[in-house]
Design a protein around this motif. Structure first.
Motif, PDB file in Angstrom:
ATOM      1  N   PHE A  81     -12.794 -32.612 -19.778  1.00  0.00           N
ATOM      2  CA  PHE A  81     -12.353 -32.466 -18.538  1.00  0.00           C
ATOM      3  C   PHE A  81     -10.393 -32.975 -18.018  1.00  0.00           C
ATOM      4  O   PHE A  81     -10.148 -33.400 -18.906  1.00  0.00           O
ATOM      5  CB  PHE A  81     -12.792 -32.908 -17.596  1.00  0.00           C
ATOM      6  CG  PHE A  81     -14.377 -33.010 -17.634  1.00  0.00           C
ATOM      7  CD1 PHE A  81     -15.182 -31.871 -16.275  1.00  0.00           C
ATOM      8  CD2 PHE A  81     -15.640 -33.277 -18.252  1.00  0.00           C
ATOM      9  CE1 PHE A  81     -15.753 -31.444 -16.061  1.00  0.00           C
ATOM     10  CE2 PHE A  81     -16.786 -33.414 -18.195  1.00  0.00           C
ATOM     11  CZ  PHE A  81     -16.985 -32.406 -17.342  1.00  0.00           C
ATOM     12  N   ALA A  82      -9.527 -32.245 -16.897  1.00  0.00           N
ATOM     13  CA  ALA A  82      -8.593 -32.648 -16.576  1.00  0.00           C
ATOM     14  C   ALA A  82      -8.183 -32.704 -15.767  1.00  0.00           C
ATOM     15  O   ALA A  82      -8.849 -31.820 -14.836  1.00  0.00           O
ATOM     16  CB  ALA A  82      -7.792 -31.544 -17.876  1.00  0.00           C
ATOM     17  N   TYR A  83      -7.606 -33.702 -15.278  1.00  0.00           N
ATOM     18  CA  TYR A  83      -6.420 -34.115 -13.658  1.00  0.00           C
ATOM     19  C   TYR A  83      -5.371 -32.561 -13.778  1.00  0.00           C
ATOM     20  O   TYR A  83      -4.685 -33.924 -14.999  1.00  0.00           O
ATOM     21  CB  TYR A  83      -7.099 -35.186 -13.454  1.00  0.00           C
ATOM     22  CG  TYR A  83      -5.859 -35.725 -11.966  1.00  0.00           C
ATOM     23  CD1 TYR A  83      -6.168 -35.049 -11.304  1.00  0.00           C
ATOM     24  CD2 TYR A  83      -4.850 -35.887 -12.215  1.00  0.00           C
ATOM     25  CE1 TYR A  83      -5.563 -35.105 -10.077  1.00  0.00           C
ATOM     26  CE2 TYR A  83      -4.362 -36.118 -10.853  1.00  0.00           C
ATOM     27  CZ  TYR A  83      -4.776 -36.301 -10.049  1.00  0.00           C
ATOM     28  OH  TYR A  83      -3.972 -36.517  -8.519  1.00  0.00           O
ATOM     29  N   MET A  84      -5.230 -31.935 -13.473  1.00  0.00           N
ATOM     30  CA  MET A  84      -3.814 -31.078 -13.844  1.00  0.00           C
ATOM     31  C   MET A  84      -2.954 -30.855 -12.177  1.00  0.00           C
ATOM     32  O   MET A  84      -3.655 -30.549 -11.668  1.00  0.00           O
ATOM     33  CB  MET A  84      -3.817 -30.032 -14.902  1.00  0.00           C
ATOM     34  CG  MET A  84      -4.762 -29.434 -14.513  1.00  0.00           C
ATOM     35  SD  MET A  84      -4.658 -28.122 -15.653  1.00  0.00           S
ATOM     36  CE  MET A  84      -6.127 -28.800 -17.008  1.00  0.00           C
ATOM     37  N   ASN A  85      -1.847 -30.829 -12.522  1.00  0.00           N
ATOM     38  CA  ASN A  85      -1.029 -30.242 -11.020  1.00  0.00           C
ATOM     39  C   ASN A  85      -1.779 -28.416 -11.059  1.00  0.00           C
ATOM     40  O   ASN A  85      -2.183 -28.387 -11.638  1.00  0.00           O
ATOM     41  CB  ASN A  85       0.614 -29.802 -11.176  1.00  0.00           C
ATOM     42  CG  ASN A  85       1.442 -29.140 -12.051  1.00  0.00           C
ATOM     43  OD1 ASN A  85       1.249 -27.669 -11.971  1.00  0.00           O
ATOM     44  ND2 ASN A  85       2.169 -29.462 -12.983  1.00  0.00           N
ATOM     45  N   PRO A  86      -0.948 -28.280  -9.967  1.00  0.00           N
ATOM     46  CA  PRO A  86      -1.844 -27.414 -10.043  1.00  0.00           C
ATOM     47  C   PRO A  86      -1.072 -25.604 -10.586  1.00  0.00           C
ATOM     48  O   PRO A  86      -2.312 -24.859 -10.808  1.00  0.00           O
ATOM     49  CB  PRO A  86      -1.638 -26.521  -8.459  1.00  0.00           C
ATOM     50  CG  PRO A  86      -1.160 -28.425  -7.212  1.00  0.00           C
ATOM     51  CD  PRO A  86      -0.905 -28.649  -7.893  1.00  0.00           C
ATOM     52  N   TYR A  87      -0.028 -25.484 -10.853  1.00  0.00           N
ATOM     53  CA  TYR A  87       1.032 -24.470 -11.783  1.00  0.00           C
ATOM     54  C   TYR A  87      -0.443 -24.569 -12.967  1.00  0.00           C
ATOM     55  O   TYR A  87      -0.418 -23.751 -13.802  1.00  0.00           O
ATOM     56  CB  TYR A  87       1.995 -25.025 -11.484  1.00  0.00           C
ATOM     57  CG  TYR A  87       2.296 -23.392 -12.082  1.00  0.00           C
ATOM     58  CD1 TYR A  87       2.269 -22.141 -11.438  1.00  0.00           C
ATOM     59  CD2 TYR A  87       3.451 -23.390 -13.739  1.00  0.00           C
ATOM     60  CE1 TYR A  87       2.945 -20.805 -11.822  1.00  0.00           C
ATOM     61  CE2 TYR A  87       3.792 -22.934 -13.550  1.00  0.00           C
ATOM     62  CZ  TYR A  87       3.743 -21.589 -13.120  1.00  0.00           C
ATOM     63  OH  TYR A  87       4.790 -19.996 -13.974  1.00  0.00           O
ATOM     64  N   HIS A  88      -0.377 -25.837 -13.237  1.00  0.00           N
ATOM     65  CA  HIS A  88      -1.246 -25.932 -14.542  1.00  0.00           C
ATOM     66  C   HIS A  88      -2.250 -25.470 -14.513  1.00  0.00           C
ATOM     67  O   HIS A  88      -2.984 -24.938 -15.684  1.00  0.00           O
ATOM     68  CB  HIS A  88      -1.250 -27.791 -14.814  1.00  0.00           C
ATOM     69  CG  HIS A  88       0.085 -28.332 -15.603  1.00  0.00           C
ATOM     70  ND1 HIS A  88       0.081 -29.777 -15.775  1.00  0.00           N
ATOM     71  CD2 HIS A  88       1.168 -27.494 -16.455  1.00  0.00           C
ATOM     72  CE1 HIS A  88       1.416 -30.046 -15.974  1.00  0.00           C
ATOM     73  NE2 HIS A  88       2.431 -28.393 -16.897  1.00  0.00           N
ATOM     74  N   MET A  89      -3.035 -26.309 -13.445  1.00  0.00           N
ATOM     75  CA  MET A  89      -4.316 -25.516 -13.807  1.00  0.00           C
ATOM     76  C   MET A  89      -4.824 -23.765 -13.601  1.00  0.00           C
ATOM     77  O   MET A  89      -5.697 -23.504 -14.441  1.00  0.00           O
ATOM     78  CB  MET A  89      -4.311 -25.243 -11.528  1.00  0.00           C
ATOM     79  CG  MET A  89      -6.206 -24.931 -11.743  1.00  0.00           C
ATOM     80  SD  MET A  89      -7.379 -26.123 -12.469  1.00  0.00           S
ATOM     81  CE  MET A  89      -8.095 -24.194 -13.365  1.00  0.00           C
ATOM     82  N   LEU A  90      -3.359 -22.605 -12.950  1.00  0.00           N
ATOM     83  CA  LEU A  90      -3.325 -21.671 -13.105  1.00  0.00           C
ATOM     84  C   LEU A  90      -3.244 -20.832 -14.542  1.00  0.00           C
ATOM     85  O   LEU A  90      -3.863 -19.984 -15.333  1.00  0.00           O
ATOM     86  CB  LEU A  90      -2.099 -20.861 -12.239  1.00  0.00           C
ATOM     87  CG  LEU A  90      -2.731 -20.835 -10.697  1.00  0.00           C
ATOM     88  CD1 LEU A  90      -1.098 -20.495  -9.993  1.00  0.00           C
ATOM     89  CD2 LEU A  90      -3.868 -19.870 -10.602  1.00  0.00           C
ATOM     90  N   ASP A 256     -11.827 -24.653  -5.406  1.00  0.00           N
ATOM     91  CA  ASP A 256     -12.196 -23.499  -5.708  1.00  0.00           C
ATOM     92  C   ASP A 256     -10.455 -22.314  -6.100  1.00  0.00           C
ATOM     93  O   ASP A 256      -9.760 -23.246  -5.736  1.00  0.00           O
ATOM     94  CB  ASP A 256     -12.395 -22.668  -4.353  1.00  0.00           C
ATOM     95  CG  ASP A 256     -12.942 -21.089  -4.761  1.00  0.00           C
ATOM     96  OD1 ASP A 256     -11.894 -20.264  -5.278  1.00  0.00           O
ATOM     97  OD2 ASP A 256     -13.998 -21.123  -5.234  1.00  0.00           O
ATOM     98  N   LEU A 257     -10.735 -22.073  -7.040  1.00  0.00           N
ATOM     99  CA  LEU A 257      -9.784 -21.093  -7.758  1.00  0.00           C
ATOM    100  C   LEU A 257      -8.448 -20.408  -6.851  1.00  0.00           C
ATOM    101  O   LEU A 257      -7.591 -20.758  -7.051  1.00  0.00           O
ATOM    102  CB  LEU A 257     -10.535 -20.225  -8.777  1.00  0.00           C
ATOM    103  CG  LEU A 257      -8.973 -19.854  -9.536  1.00  0.00           C
ATOM    104  CD1 LEU A 257      -7.934 -20.455  -9.922  1.00  0.00           C
ATOM    105  CD2 LEU A 257      -9.777 -18.760 -10.760  1.00  0.00           C
ATOM    106  N   ASP A 258      -9.089 -19.670  -6.148  1.00  0.00           N
ATOM    107  CA  ASP A 258      -9.018 -18.829  -4.600  1.00  0.00           C
ATOM    108  C   ASP A 258      -7.568 -19.739  -4.228  1.00  0.00           C
ATOM    109  O   ASP A 258      -6.753 -19.031  -4.093  1.00  0.00           O
ATOM    110  CB  ASP A 258      -9.989 -18.330  -4.079  1.00  0.00           C
ATOM    111  CG  ASP A 258     -10.275 -17.779  -4.760  1.00  0.00           C
ATOM    112  OD1 ASP A 258     -10.033 -16.928  -5.537  1.00  0.00           O
ATOM    113  OD2 ASP A 258     -11.680 -17.295  -3.904  1.00  0.00           O
ATOM    114  N   GLU A 259      -7.715 -20.918  -3.901  1.00  0.00           N
ATOM    115  CA  GLU A 259      -6.805 -21.828  -3.248  1.00  0.00           C
ATOM    116  C   GLU A 259      -5.701 -21.910  -3.930  1.00  0.00           C
ATOM    117  O   GLU A 259      -4.413 -22.264  -2.905  1.00  0.00           O
ATOM    118  CB  GLU A 259      -7.300 -23.268  -2.620  1.00  0.00           C
ATOM    119  CG  GLU A 259      -8.370 -23.527  -1.776  1.00  0.00           C
ATOM    120  CD  GLU A 259      -9.384 -25.130  -2.045  1.00  0.00           C
ATOM    121  OE1 GLU A 259      -8.790 -25.511  -1.145  1.00  0.00           O
ATOM    122  OE2 GLU A 259      -9.128 -25.670  -3.452  1.00  0.00           O
TER     123      GLU A 259
END
Length: 275
Positions: A81-90, A256-259
């Motif tokens: 599991f990881a808490y990361m910024n949105p760009y990291h998420m992509l 959600d990933l779409d966001e």
């Protein structure tokens, strides 16, 4: 024989939950190092301990001293599991199949550009060819979005100085080591009053949904959903709200990933640096 009896007595004298814990799976949790490690563990360890009471598995917090180290770890799939910024998420989704679980629904992530409170700088244009501090090249709001705006929207020339953490950015500006610094409003508000009161925001970037807690594709779907539901359940309690406000995540909701997909069109890859 005597040694074996001693071991058996020690085993049966353990509390029941201590014995059962030996059979619980353990998942690692990585957190983007926006703060110094001691503060980060102080914020996250109580949350993970509270979540474990609702889960059939344990959670091990794994620290990273710098954002680039954190990036290398999630790109290699080292965190369950990881808490990361949105760009990291992509990036994490593309490289390892990470999927977002929960995020804060009360706000959007925006980069803020701060200067010293008593400085003469009033606008972005005043910082042409000045030194600007950033946590790291790939910190989203504080660095990626900010540099994209400064260059793409304001045609600003500046000299970046990367100082590892948000707290270091603010301290550099407050002490006059740099003329300005990139951060985000949530970390700015968490600074000690003696630092925060010396700073002034002169610019904000566009906003996006904030950092999600995400899960690696290898984590079974039922465990991912259990983590999501445990998080949302904890957030409904007063104690849970207080714990999560320190992240900060004031109103946890389903993510959600779409966001996060619109960021693919923002051209941030131009400023993303692989270290």
């Amino acid at each position: 024989m005597k040694y074996i009896l001693i071991l058996l007595l020690a085993w049966f004298s353990l509390p029941v939950n201590a014995q059962s814990d030996r059979n619980r799976p353990v998942y690692t949790v990585g957190v983007v190092p926006q703060f110094a490690q001691r503060k980060l563990f102080d914020i996250w360890q109580p949350i993970l301990q509270a979540l474990e009471h609702e889960l059939d598995f344990d959670l091990e917090l794994v620290g990273s001293p710098k954002i680039p180290v954190f990036e290398k770890k999630f790109l290699a799939g080292e965190y369950d599991f990881a808490y990361m910024n949105p760009y990291h998420m992509l990036k994490a989704h593309d490289s390892q199949g990470y999927v977002p679980l929960v995020r804060d629904g009360s706000r959007q992530l925006k980069g803020v550009l701060v200067v010293k409170h008593d400085s003469a700088y009033q606008s972005v244009a005043d910082l042409n060819k000045k030194i600007i501090a950033f946590p790291s090249p790939n910190a989203l709001g504080a660095s990626l979005l900010m540099r994209a705006d400064l260059v793409g929207l304001h045609d600003l020339e500046f000299f970046p100085r990367y100082v590892q953490t948000h707290s270091s950015v603010y301290l550099n500006v407050a002490l006059g080591q740099t003329e300005a610094g990139g951060g985000v409003l949530s970390t700015l508000q968490k600074q000690p009053p003696e630092v925060r009161e010396q700073l002034r925001v002169i610019y904000e970037t566009r906003g996006i949904p904030p950092h999600p807690l995400s899960a690696h594709a290898r984590v079974p779907e039922e465990d991912r959903e259990a983590m999501r539901q445990a998080w949302l359940k904890l957030a409904k309690t007063e104690a849970g709200r207080q714990l999560m406000a320190r992240i900060p995540m004031y109103q946890p909701i389903h993510a959600d990933l779409d966001e996060y997909l619109p960021m693919r069109e923002w051209g941030l890859d131009r400023f993303y640096i692989v270290e």
